[in-house]
Design a protein around this motif. Structure first.
Motif, PDB file in Angstrom:
ATOM      1  N   GLU A 112      21.964  40.223 -92.241  1.00 41.74           N
ATOM      2  CA  GLU A 112      20.401  40.211 -93.638  1.00 41.74           C
ATOM      3  C   GLU A 112      20.629  38.414 -95.195  1.00 41.74           C
ATOM      4  O   GLU A 112      19.582  37.922 -95.493  1.00 41.74           O
ATOM      5  CB  GLU A 112      21.217  41.197 -94.829  1.00 41.74           C
ATOM      6  CG  GLU A 112      20.964  42.535 -94.215  1.00 41.74           C
ATOM      7  CD  GLU A 112      19.512  42.970 -93.843  1.00 41.74           C
ATOM      8  OE1 GLU A 112      18.432  42.237 -95.199  1.00 41.74           O
ATOM      9  OE2 GLU A 112      19.037  43.798 -94.058  1.00 41.74           O
ATOM     10  N   GLN A 122      15.705  41.889 -97.555  1.00 39.51           N
ATOM     11  CA  GLN A 122      15.704  43.921 -97.984  1.00 39.51           C
ATOM     12  C   GLN A 122      13.923  43.532 -98.845  1.00 39.51           C
ATOM     13  O   GLN A 122      14.098  43.079 -99.913  1.00 39.51           O
ATOM     14  CB  GLN A 122      16.516  44.278 -97.854  1.00 39.51           C
ATOM     15  CG  GLN A 122      17.650  44.616 -96.887  1.00 39.51           C
ATOM     16  CD  GLN A 122      18.680  45.273 -97.154  1.00 39.51           C
ATOM     17  OE1 GLN A 122      19.631  45.097 -97.971  1.00 39.51           O
ATOM     18  NE2 GLN A 122      19.056  46.525 -96.420  1.00 39.51           N
ATOM     19  N   HIS A 149      16.681  49.214 -88.476  1.00 40.40           N
ATOM     20  CA  HIS A 149      16.121  48.225 -89.800  1.00 40.40           C
ATOM     21  C   HIS A 149      13.925  48.898 -89.210  1.00 40.40           C
ATOM     22  O   HIS A 149      14.122  47.286 -89.063  1.00 40.40           O
ATOM     23  CB  HIS A 149      15.829  47.231 -90.340  1.00 40.40           C
ATOM     24  CG  HIS A 149      17.750  46.989 -90.446  1.00 40.40           C
ATOM     25  ND1 HIS A 149      19.045  46.779 -89.947  1.00 40.40           N
ATOM     26  CD2 HIS A 149      17.671  47.362 -91.525  1.00 40.40           C
ATOM     27  CE1 HIS A 149      19.532  47.419 -90.719  1.00 40.40           C
ATOM     28  NE2 HIS A 149      19.855  47.008 -91.886  1.00 40.40           N
ATOM     29  N   ARG A 152      11.303  45.633 -89.180  1.00 43.07           N
ATOM     30  CA  ARG A 152      12.183  44.562 -90.550  1.00 43.07           C
ATOM     31  C   ARG A 152      11.392  43.739 -88.771  1.00 43.07           C
ATOM     32  O   ARG A 152      11.066  42.271 -89.790  1.00 43.07           O
ATOM     33  CB  ARG A 152      12.958  44.835 -90.331  1.00 43.07           C
ATOM     34  CG  ARG A 152      13.593  45.294 -91.663  1.00 43.07           C
ATOM     35  CD  ARG A 152      12.687  44.757 -93.223  1.00 43.07           C
ATOM     36  NE  ARG A 152      13.726  43.776 -93.000  1.00 43.07           N
ATOM     37  CZ  ARG A 152      15.426  43.286 -93.465  1.00 43.07           C
ATOM     38  NH1 ARG A 152      15.790  44.575 -93.933  1.00 43.07           N
ATOM     39  NH2 ARG A 152      15.549  42.419 -93.809  1.00 43.07           N
TER      40      ARG A 152
END
Length: 329
Positions: A112, A122, A149, A152
């Motif tokens: 991330e 995000q 996720h 993404r």
């Protein structure tokens, strides 16, 4: 706060940035993002990855040291970034246990932080498609991340991903309870070292390979392994075997053959001496409904460290796949 971008050890065109991730029992932990910024160039036509962002994650006992890989993606039209995970390579700090992790999902923080830096954080709505590129343990880590996720990543390219244990599913399921118990009793309990140095011999220029690298960041006989780390690997592989959906098309590159034995052979310079490639090719089909497996003749475990002909075949396979797929944001 993280540091500014600064010159990287790979030299011209490469920069690195430290990404703080907090602390654990061994002190402050960081990840390190590397980017490649080539000079201006004239393009007569769009590349197969035109307009995409690529994030590469290395494998066990490893770090990013392959400028040719970065240049391939840049020539294909992508912005290339590589991530040295916590306690690996550029991110390893004195007193830390190299490569240690107790749950592969802990790497979500590393990933991330990198995605935030390159514009895929995000909640963002990036205009550029994201291609995740993972080798070995990095391929396992990114596969599990993508499955948690959805949406993404636009594409997942895997380089000999460690999706199944070397003793196959039966061996993994038999081993897992004992390793899990050991991890609970003594997480840092040492495991036997099974790395005989053959893989280093196949890639190190001083030993007949084609590559130069930092032997403290990539040890000739591997990092010491620990019970909690292996338990995390087995847990992740069990999740893949149960079936996941990474939410995007997958290209899995593996060698055409394995050579796993306890004595050196010159065949080890043209085959995977770490994983059983037939098992990996089969397990890759559990990653979702759209999976392509391409087997590269003469490839090492890290296909992009193989001899030139095998590397060229791998790059051609990626180009064909991207040309047909055309990932979009």
């Amino acid at each position: 706060m993280g540091e500014d971008w600064r010159p990287d050890v790979l030299g011209g065109g490469f920069e690195q940035k430290t990404l703080p991730l907090g602390e654990d029992a061994e002190g402050p932990i960081v990840a390190t993002l590397v980017r490649y910024r080539p000079g201006p160039r004239l393009r007569l036509r769009a590349g197969a990855a035109q307009g995409a962002d690529v994030l590469y994650v290395h494998g066990w006992n490893d770090y990013f040291f392959n400028p040719e890989l970065a240049r391939f993606w840049a020539d294909a039209g992508a912005r290339f970034h590589a991530l040295d995970l916590r306690k690996y390579g550029r991110s390893l700090r004195p007193g830390q246990t190299p490569g240690f992790i107790a749950d592969l999902s802990d790497y979500d923080a590393d990933i991330e932080a990198a995605l935030e830096e390159i514009g895929h954080g995000q909640g963002a709505a990036p205009a550029r498609p994201l291609i995740l590129l993972g080798h070995s343990t990095g391929g396992l880590t990114l596969s599990l991340w993508a499955a948690r996720h959805h949406g993404r990543a636009a594409a997942l390219v895997l380089n000999s991903p460690w999706l199944e244990f070397q003793t196959s599913r039966i061996g993994r399921e038999a081993l897992a309870p004992m390793i899990s118990l050991g991890a609970r009793v003594n997480p840092l309990g040492p495991l036997p070292n099974v790395d005989l140095g053959f893989y280093a011999r196949s890639i190190d220029r001083a030993q007949g390979g084609e590559w130069e690298y930092n032997h403290e960041w990539r040890m000739d006989r591997g990092f010491p392994t620990h019970a909690a780390w292996l338990a995390a690997i087995l847990k992740g592989q069990a999740a893949i075997a149960a079936g996941v959906d990474v939410g995007s098309p997958v290209l899995a590159l593996v060698s055409a053959r394995s050579t796993i034995q306890t004595r050196w052979s010159e065949a080890m310079r043209t085959s995977d001496i770490v994983l059983v490639v037939d098992d990996i090719a089969e397990r890759a089909l559990d990653l979702g409904p759209s999976v392509t497996v391409d087997r590269i003749d003469g490839a090492l475990h890290d296909i992009f460290l193989s001899r030139k002909a095998a590397r060229a075949a791998a790059y051609a396979a990626i180009t064909r796949w991207l040309t047909g797929y055309r990932p979009r944001a």
